[in-house]
Design a protein around this motif. Structure first.
Motif, PDB file in Angstrom:
ATOM      1  N   ALA A  43       3.127  -7.925  -7.735  1.00 20.99           N
ATOM      2  CA  ALA A  43       2.157  -8.049  -8.825  1.00 20.99           C
ATOM      3  C   ALA A  43       1.664  -6.666  -9.261  1.00 20.99           C
ATOM      4  O   ALA A  43       1.539  -6.388 -10.461  1.00 20.99           O
ATOM      5  CB  ALA A  43       0.989  -8.926  -8.385  1.00 20.99           C
ATOM      6  N   TRP A  44       1.386  -5.804  -8.289  1.00 22.13           N
ATOM      7  CA  TRP A  44       0.924  -4.454  -8.639  1.00 22.13           C
ATOM      8  C   TRP A  44       2.005  -3.702  -9.403  1.00 22.13           C
ATOM      9  O   TRP A  44       1.709  -3.019 -10.401  1.00 22.13           O
ATOM     10  CB  TRP A  44       0.540  -3.690  -7.382  1.00 22.13           C
ATOM     11  CG  TRP A  44      -0.041  -2.337  -7.679  1.00 22.13           C
ATOM     12  CD1 TRP A  44      -1.343  -2.055  -7.969  1.00 22.13           C
ATOM     13  CD2 TRP A  44       0.670  -1.100  -7.755  1.00 22.13           C
ATOM     14  NE1 TRP A  44      -1.504  -0.703  -8.204  1.00 22.13           N
ATOM     15  CE2 TRP A  44      -0.272  -0.097  -8.090  1.00 22.13           C
ATOM     16  CE3 TRP A  44       1.999  -0.739  -7.574  1.00 22.13           C
ATOM     17  CZ2 TRP A  44       0.072   1.248  -8.241  1.00 22.13           C
ATOM     18  CZ3 TRP A  44       2.357   0.598  -7.725  1.00 22.13           C
ATOM     19  CH2 TRP A  44       1.398   1.579  -8.056  1.00 22.13           C
ATOM     20  N   ALA A  45       3.272  -3.820  -8.964  1.00 23.16           N
ATOM     21  CA  ALA A  45       4.368  -3.133  -9.648  1.00 23.16           C
ATOM     22  C   ALA A  45       4.491  -3.610 -11.091  1.00 23.16           C
ATOM     23  O   ALA A  45       4.663  -2.808 -12.016  1.00 23.16           O
ATOM     24  CB  ALA A  45       5.677  -3.362  -8.900  1.00 23.16           C
ATOM     25  N   ALA A  46       4.390  -4.916 -11.296  1.00 27.33           N
ATOM     26  CA  ALA A  46       4.489  -5.456 -12.649  1.00 27.33           C
ATOM     27  C   ALA A  46       3.375  -4.914 -13.537  1.00 27.33           C
ATOM     28  O   ALA A  46       3.593  -4.613 -14.720  1.00 27.33           O
ATOM     29  CB  ALA A  46       4.451  -6.981 -12.600  1.00 27.33           C
ATOM     30  N   GLU A  47       2.171  -4.765 -12.970  1.00 24.25           N
ATOM     31  CA  GLU A  47       1.055  -4.205 -13.739  1.00 24.25           C
ATOM     32  C   GLU A  47       1.331  -2.764 -14.173  1.00 24.25           C
ATOM     33  O   GLU A  47       0.835  -2.312 -15.210  1.00 24.25           O
ATOM     34  CB  GLU A  47      -0.228  -4.236 -12.901  1.00 24.25           C
ATOM     35  CG  GLU A  47      -0.764  -5.643 -12.655  1.00 24.25           C
ATOM     36  CD  GLU A  47      -1.927  -5.637 -11.671  1.00 24.25           C
ATOM     37  OE1 GLU A  47      -2.295  -4.531 -11.207  1.00 24.25           O
ATOM     38  OE2 GLU A  47      -2.449  -6.728 -11.368  1.00 24.25           O
ATOM     39  N   ILE A  92       6.741  -1.556 -13.764  1.00 23.19           N
ATOM     40  CA  ILE A  92       7.940  -1.330 -12.961  1.00 23.19           C
ATOM     41  C   ILE A  92       8.691  -2.650 -12.825  1.00 23.19           C
ATOM     42  O   ILE A  92       8.090  -3.699 -12.547  1.00 23.19           O
ATOM     43  CB  ILE A  92       7.568  -0.781 -11.563  1.00 23.19           C
ATOM     44  CG1 ILE A  92       6.780   0.516 -11.693  1.00 23.19           C
ATOM     45  CG2 ILE A  92       8.825  -0.548 -10.722  1.00 23.19           C
ATOM     46  CD1 ILE A  92       6.197   1.010 -10.378  1.00 23.19           C
ATOM     47  N   ALA A  93      10.001  -2.619 -12.993  1.00 24.83           N
ATOM     48  CA  ALA A  93      10.815  -3.826 -12.869  1.00 24.83           C
ATOM     49  C   ALA A  93      10.727  -4.377 -11.452  1.00 24.83           C
ATOM     50  O   ALA A  93      10.609  -3.625 -10.473  1.00 24.83           O
ATOM     51  CB  ALA A  93      12.266  -3.513 -13.215  1.00 24.83           C
ATOM     52  N   VAL A  98      10.315   5.488  -9.168  1.00 22.10           N
ATOM     53  CA  VAL A  98      10.493   4.113  -8.699  1.00 22.10           C
ATOM     54  C   VAL A  98      10.853   3.246  -9.895  1.00 22.10           C
ATOM     55  O   VAL A  98      10.049   3.075 -10.817  1.00 22.10           O
ATOM     56  CB  VAL A  98       9.225   3.590  -7.998  1.00 22.10           C
ATOM     57  CG1 VAL A  98       9.417   2.121  -7.595  1.00 22.10           C
ATOM     58  CG2 VAL A  98       8.899   4.437  -6.772  1.00 22.10           C
ATOM     59  N   VAL A  99      12.071   2.722  -9.884  1.00 24.01           N
ATOM     60  CA  VAL A  99      12.568   1.937 -11.017  1.00 24.01           C
ATOM     61  C   VAL A  99      12.648   0.450 -10.705  1.00 24.01           C
ATOM     62  O   VAL A  99      12.850  -0.367 -11.611  1.00 24.01           O
ATOM     63  CB  VAL A  99      13.952   2.441 -11.473  1.00 24.01           C
ATOM     64  CG1 VAL A  99      13.866   3.885 -11.944  1.00 24.01           C
ATOM     65  CG2 VAL A  99      14.993   2.294 -10.368  1.00 24.01           C
ATOM     66  N   LEU A 100      12.500   0.088  -9.432  1.00 22.51           N
ATOM     67  CA  LEU A 100      12.597  -1.321  -9.056  1.00 22.51           C
ATOM     68  C   LEU A 100      11.790  -1.548  -7.778  1.00 22.51           C
ATOM     69  O   LEU A 100      11.847  -0.735  -6.850  1.00 22.51           O
ATOM     70  CB  LEU A 100      14.055  -1.723  -8.807  1.00 22.51           C
ATOM     71  CG  LEU A 100      14.308  -3.185  -8.414  1.00 22.51           C
ATOM     72  CD1 LEU A 100      14.013  -4.117  -9.595  1.00 22.51           C
ATOM     73  CD2 LEU A 100      15.743  -3.388  -7.937  1.00 22.51           C
ATOM     74  N   SER A 139       0.832  -1.213   0.000  1.00 21.13           N
ATOM     75  CA  SER A 139       0.000   0.000   0.000  1.00 21.13           C
ATOM     76  C   SER A 139       0.862   1.258   0.000  1.00 21.13           C
ATOM     77  O   SER A 139       0.537   2.240  -0.669  1.00 21.13           O
ATOM     78  CB  SER A 139      -0.959   0.001   1.188  1.00 21.13           C
ATOM     79  OG  SER A 139      -0.280   0.166   2.413  1.00 21.13           O
ATOM     80  N   ASN A 140       1.969   1.243   0.733  1.00 16.65           N
ATOM     81  CA  ASN A 140       2.862   2.405   0.700  1.00 16.65           C
ATOM     82  C   ASN A 140       3.562   2.522  -0.651  1.00 16.65           C
ATOM     83  O   ASN A 140       3.868   3.625  -1.095  1.00 16.65           O
ATOM     84  CB  ASN A 140       3.891   2.332   1.831  1.00 16.65           C
ATOM     85  CG  ASN A 140       3.441   3.098   3.059  1.00 16.65           C
ATOM     86  OD1 ASN A 140       3.040   4.252   2.976  1.00 16.65           O
ATOM     87  ND2 ASN A 140       3.501   2.448   4.219  1.00 16.65           N
ATOM     88  N   LEU A 141       3.840   1.392  -1.293  1.00 13.12           N
ATOM     89  CA  LEU A 141       4.414   1.433  -2.639  1.00 13.12           C
ATOM     90  C   LEU A 141       3.499   2.230  -3.571  1.00 13.12           C
ATOM     91  O   LEU A 141       3.970   3.091  -4.324  1.00 13.12           O
ATOM     92  CB  LEU A 141       4.593   0.015  -3.178  1.00 13.12           C
ATOM     93  CG  LEU A 141       4.815  -0.098  -4.697  1.00 13.12           C
ATOM     94  CD1 LEU A 141       6.142   0.528  -5.085  1.00 13.12           C
ATOM     95  CD2 LEU A 141       4.726  -1.552  -5.147  1.00 13.12           C
ATOM     96  N   ARG A 142       2.213   1.949  -3.535  1.00 11.03           N
ATOM     97  CA  ARG A 142       1.277   2.662  -4.417  1.00 11.03           C
ATOM     98  C   ARG A 142       1.306   4.160  -4.132  1.00 11.03           C
ATOM     99  O   ARG A 142       1.306   4.975  -5.064  1.00 11.03           O
ATOM    100  CB  ARG A 142      -0.134   2.108  -4.222  1.00 11.03           C
ATOM    101  CG  ARG A 142      -0.248   0.626  -4.566  1.00 11.03           C
ATOM    102  CD  ARG A 142      -1.685   0.152  -4.508  1.00 11.03           C
ATOM    103  NE  ARG A 142      -1.759  -1.305  -4.657  1.00 11.03           N
ATOM    104  CZ  ARG A 142      -2.830  -1.957  -5.043  1.00 11.03           C
ATOM    105  NH1 ARG A 142      -3.945  -1.302  -5.325  1.00 11.03           N
ATOM    106  NH2 ARG A 142      -2.822  -3.274  -5.145  1.00 11.03           N
ATOM    107  N   ALA A 143       1.333   4.515  -2.857  1.00  8.48           N
ATOM    108  CA  ALA A 143       1.389   5.936  -2.504  1.00  8.48           C
ATOM    109  C   ALA A 143       2.671   6.567  -3.016  1.00  8.48           C
ATOM    110  O   ALA A 143       2.667   7.703  -3.513  1.00  8.48           O
ATOM    111  CB  ALA A 143       1.272   6.100  -0.989  1.00  8.48           C
TER     112      ALA A 143
END
Length: 305
Positions: free
Chosen positions: A44-48, A51-52, A30-32, A16-20
């Motif tokens: 999974a959310w990052a891949a969507e 984001i690597a 955010v590159v990785l 959830s903090n990643l999304r924020a």
């Protein structure tokens, strides 16, 4: 303007903090996204989002091998800053040292209160009126690095750890992108910063680490210079240095306001020296004088300068 800082987010859960952080990115990208849990929802959310990702479980390979692989992935992605966001593994001292001054974490308490786990239950049990969250530099001490920002959340009558956690999480989503933006901008080289670093590190005993998100130079633990680029939106690029007294600082600012300025939140003897098309001999002299004012007597007597 410098390119955005390249950030890696380390997580172990839903993200959830990643999304924020992704949605609130300013001054960084955010590159990785990396995790010790290959099934972490944040991956999974990052891949969507395109984001690597890097996923590896340390089970069966050991901490050192795991961290070596993680470090290699970070370096391959050109990462400049690491943001821990619900990353539940303790990092080794060697890894922390490798990324010292470039790794931050968000913790769900008003540090230094309630380091570690069960922060909300402990705050309620203590009868605290407020809880909150903190962003801090990562050091070898658990949740013990320098504070970069905090947000308070009132504890309401009848709160449970879960209800309080939900409201603190909202505050985290607001605080973390703001602090990471400030911190990342300081990690991205301004054209004047490399030369300033050379001048500062030429002085004996100099150590550099961020302070309030700004590249800052210390001698024996005492600050003697800080690079500030549009800090708090003041539109200035300066090096903050120490004058011999508040009177000297006032005289410098009055005599040459195009060169010198007051430094917000610093004591009266500090001045900001303009780094836009600077006189580098003047910069060198003022940084050296500030070092001398901060350096311990033993270092000066040993011929430090």
């Amino acid at each position: 303007m410098a390119d955005p800082a390249r950030v890696a987010v380390l997580l172990s859960g839903r993200g959830s903090n990643l999304r924020a952080l992704v949605e609130g990115a300013q001054g960084y990208r955010v590159v990785l996204v990396a995790s010790d849990k290959p099934d972490a929802g944040g991956l999974a959310w990052a891949a969507e989002q395109g984001i690597a990702t890097f996923a590896l479980s340390p089970r069966g390979i050991g901490k050192q091998t795991y961290e070596e692989a993680l470090d290699a992935a970070l370096c391959q992605a050109g990462v400049q800053v690491i943001a821990l966001a619900g990353y539940m593994r303790l990092l080794s001292d060697a890894f922390v040292d490798r990324w010292r001054g470039r790794m931050i974490n968000i913790h769900p308490s008003l540090l230094p209160k309630y380091k570690g786990l069960d922060t909300h239950a402990r705050a309620i049990a203590a009868g605290d009126a407020v809880a909150g969250c903190s962003v801090h530099l990562v050091t070898e001490e658990l949740d013990g690095g320098e504070l970069l920002g905090q947000a308070e959340v009132p504890i309401e009558p009848g709160d449970t750890p879960d209800s309080l956690a939900a409201r603190v999480l909202v505050a985290e989503h607001q605080l973390y992108p703001r602090v990471l933006s400030e911190f990342s901008r300081a990690m991205t080289d301004h054209p004047a910063l490399p030369r300033l670093r050379d001048l500062a590190h030429a002085l004996p005993g100099t150590e550099e680490r961020p302070s309030h998100g700004q590249p800052t130079f210390f001698v024996e633990g005492k600050m003697f210079a800080q690079f500030r680029d549009d800090h708090h939106g003041d539109g200035r690029t300066v090096v903050a240095v120490k004058a011999s007294s508040p009177n000297e600082a006032s005289m410098l600012i009055e005599a040459a306001p195009d060169l010198y300025s007051k430094v917000a939140y610093f004591r009266a003897e500090w001045v900001g020296l303009n780094l836009v098309d600077p006189d580098w001999q003047l910069v060198e002299d003022r940084v050296a004088q500030s070092w001398e004012l901060a350096a311990p007597k033993a270092l000066l007597e040993a011929g430090g300068r």
